[in-house]
Write an enzyme that holds these catalytic residues in place. Structure first.
Site, PDB file in Angstrom:
ATOM      1  N   LYS A 183       0.865  -1.193   0.000  1.00  0.00           N
ATOM      2  CA  LYS A 183       0.000   0.000   0.000  1.00  0.00           C
ATOM      3  C   LYS A 183       0.894   1.234   0.000  1.00  0.00           C
ATOM      4  O   LYS A 183       1.432   1.630   1.025  1.00  0.00           O
ATOM      5  CB  LYS A 183      -0.916   0.049   1.225  1.00  0.00           C
ATOM      6  N   GLU A 259       9.731   1.160  10.687  1.00  0.00           N
ATOM      7  CA  GLU A 259      10.752   2.145  10.300  1.00  0.00           C
ATOM      8  C   GLU A 259      10.089   3.510  10.466  1.00  0.00           C
ATOM      9  O   GLU A 259       9.316   3.928   9.605  1.00  0.00           O
ATOM     10  CB  GLU A 259      11.177   1.940   8.842  1.00  0.00           C
ATOM     11  N   CYS A 293      13.629  10.761   6.890  1.00  0.00           N
ATOM     12  CA  CYS A 293      13.749  10.351   8.298  1.00  0.00           C
ATOM     13  C   CYS A 293      15.196  10.466   8.755  1.00  0.00           C
ATOM     14  O   CYS A 293      15.473  10.613   9.934  1.00  0.00           O
ATOM     15  CB  CYS A 293      13.265   8.918   8.452  1.00  0.00           C
ATOM     16  N   GLU A 390      10.490  16.509  14.369  1.00  0.00           N
ATOM     17  CA  GLU A 390      11.050  16.349  13.021  1.00  0.00           C
ATOM     18  C   GLU A 390      10.748  17.604  12.217  1.00  0.00           C
ATOM     19  O   GLU A 390       9.587  18.030  12.168  1.00  0.00           O
ATOM     20  CB  GLU A 390      10.344  15.181  12.315  1.00  0.00           C
ATOM     21  N   SER A 450      22.562   5.357   3.869  1.00  0.00           N
ATOM     22  CA  SER A 450      21.717   4.387   3.177  1.00  0.00           C
ATOM     23  C   SER A 450      22.539   3.535   2.218  1.00  0.00           C
ATOM     24  O   SER A 450      23.304   4.068   1.406  1.00  0.00           O
ATOM     25  CB  SER A 450      20.628   5.127   2.399  1.00  0.00           C
TER      26      SER A 450
END
Ligand code: NAP
Length: 487
Positions: A183, A259, A293, A390, A450
């Site tokens: 989704k 996450e 993030c 954030e 990453s």
């Protein structure tokens, strides 16, 4: 949109992928996907509800038995073929991403390659799922362990990395032998639809990959997590929604991967190479316009170098070109929507109200699109909102510290624990920092962590579970043990 973009978007399926067939939603329901650079409708996609979600779960449950039995090599080869196809279509997927999400084309290209890497990495991991065989301490039993797929898995992804978040979940799930229902976020479904189409083209059997696009994530999710056939939920998104989903998942005791949000500190020690630190801060802050993030949210510089560091960071930020990401000359695109612009505007006002000082930027740019100027501010007090919330936008607040212990204390004084970045030329200080920082990941002299080959994930309110690396596939495997009496 120009004719190239129109034909590119036209080629992407806009329906729901259920049991190997693309179909419309009940009553032909659809919702629009908008380009955040100009609010233009890029496409209309199918709007699923509860019934379509359950049909997708039915298909995933049915396909699970045969997908489990496929050879690891054949699963790996499908993922490898999908990797090749994504890279062959890197340019068109990049443009699609920029159209639905806004990031500049160069960043979209980077994300497409990053997403593809997860399929390549897990094509290689599919054939390395191992077990064990050993003798019990009293010598009476042989202990045999194997790893088996968890089962049908529901994957929910956010809008900020429209291709990579889906690939980072589907790669390990499919390699492990799980069927999936993906989704994607409402704002950016097109890359996920294109990815699913590529996986089907690469040979994924019917029902193994299902995609549900919806403007009603609660109805769809409640239907799926309320059904005992679902065995796993992997969620990437905000901590608030993650917490809610954990509570709902308790009913059928789903395996979970979470996450969630981050509030990354970036610490520049007094012995840092300032060129490296400024470049690292630019990358850690400005990748994805700060909507990540992993974005450096709290930049902390030793008091002796803070002035020089802020000045150089301000110069680099002021040189960035802001605009529609489809223009190859643009460095910084729009934020995702009006709510994002309002949030960063509020955080700015709060910091200035507490005495912070603007070095560069500080406000919205233009009337159309959701543009906010790359910003550096200094003198931000710790009790201002942006220290604990954030930012999710292009604001780089610079805080000052006097000792390493003070920097660690500031860095760790947050409920989040995803990633921290440190800049120092001292090996022992780097190592002390890695041990002192309460995060799942640490970048040392680089503003980017990453990597498909590395375990991505956080601690505390940033969640649990790891995506990528040797660890990633274990999120979709469960250990089965047999006690053997050999007589
Ligand atoms: P979000 O609002 O939590 O949404 C994430 C996903 O959850 C979307 O697909 C969304 O669907 C869906 N969703 C929202 N509310 C839901 C509900 N009540 N029940 C079921 N599904 C629901 O987060 P976002 O604003 O898209 O993304 C930004 C957040 O993601 C930030 O906090 C960021 O730090 C985090 N993030 C974390 C990582 C990581 O790896 N740790 C990576 C990227 C982003 P709709 O789109 O329809 O709302």
């Amino acid at each position: 949109m120009n004719s190239n973009a129109v034909s590119l978007v036209a080629a992407v399926p806009k329906g729901l992928l259920i049991g190997g067939e693309w179909s419309a939603a009940a009553n032909g329901a659809e919702f629009p996907v908008e380009n955040p650079a100009n609010s233009e409708v890029v496409a209309m996609v199918a709007d699923a509800g509860r019934e379509e979600a359950l049909a997708a779960l039915e298909a995933a449950s049915y396909a699970q038995a045969s997908w489990t039995k496929t050879s690891p090599r054949s699963r790996g080869e499908i993922l490898r073929a999908a990797f090749e196809e994504i890279m062959r279509r890197q340019e068109e997927l990049s443009l699609l991403m920029t159209l639905e999400m806004g990031k500049p084309l160069a960043e979209s290209r980077g994300e497409v390659a990053y997403a593809a890497e997860f399929l390549r990495w897990f094509s290689e991991e599919a054939v390395r799922i191992s077990g064990d065989f050993y003798t019990s301490p009293d010598g009476t039993t042989r202990i045999l362990t194997s790893r088996v797929p968890v089962g049908p898995s529901y994957l929910i992804t956010p809008w900020n990395f429209p291709l990579a978040m889906g690939a980072r979940k589907m790669g390990p799930a499919l390699a492990a032998g799980c069927t999936v229902i993906l989704k994607p976020a409402e704002q950016t479904p097109l890359c996920s639809l294109a990815l699913a189409d590529i996986l089907v083209g690469a040979g994924v059997p019917a029902g193994v990959v299902n995609v549900i696009t919806t403007s009603n994530p609660v109805a769809v999710t409640d239907a799926l997590v309320g059904d005992p056939r679902l065995r796993k939920l992997s969620f990437t998104g905000s901590t608030e929604v993650g917490r809610e989903l954990m509570a709902k998942s308790s009913r059928h005791l789903l395996r979970l991967s979470m996450e969630l949000g981050g509030n990354a500190p970036l610490i520049v020690f007094e012995d840092a190479d300032l060129d490296k630190a400024v470049s690292g801060a630019m990358l850690a802050k400005m990748r994805n316009m700060g909507e990540a993030c992993t974005a450096a949210n709290r930049i902390m510089a030793h008091r002796s170098i803070a002035g020089e560091f802020s000045r150089r960071l301000g110069e680099r930020m002021a040189a960035l070109r802001l605009g529609d990401g489809t223009d190859p000359a643009v460095d910084v695109g729009p934020l995702i929507d009006q709510a994002a612009v309002s949030k960063v505007t509020e955080l700015m006002a709060d910091a200035l109200g507490h005495g912070a000082e603007v070095v560069v930027g500080g406000s919205r740019v233009g009337d159309s699109g959701y543009f906010f100027a790359p910003t550096v501010i200094k003198g931000v007090p710790r009790h201002s909102r942006m220290f604990s919330e954030e930012i999710f936008g292009p604001i780089a607040p610079v805080y000052e510290f006097d000792s390493d212990d003070e920097a660690y204390e500031m860095a760790n004084s947050t409920s989040y624990g995803l990633v921290a970045y440190i800049f120092t030329e001292s090996f022992s200080r780097a190592h002390r920092s890695i041990e002192a920082l309460d995060t799942g990941m640490v970048g040392v002299n680089q503003g980017f962590v990453s990597n498909a080959a590395a375990p991505f994930g956080g601690v505390k309110h940033s969640g649990f579970g790891r995506e990528g690396g040797f660890e990633g596939i274990h999120e979709y495997l469960t250990v089965k043990y047999a006690a053997l009496n050999l007589g």
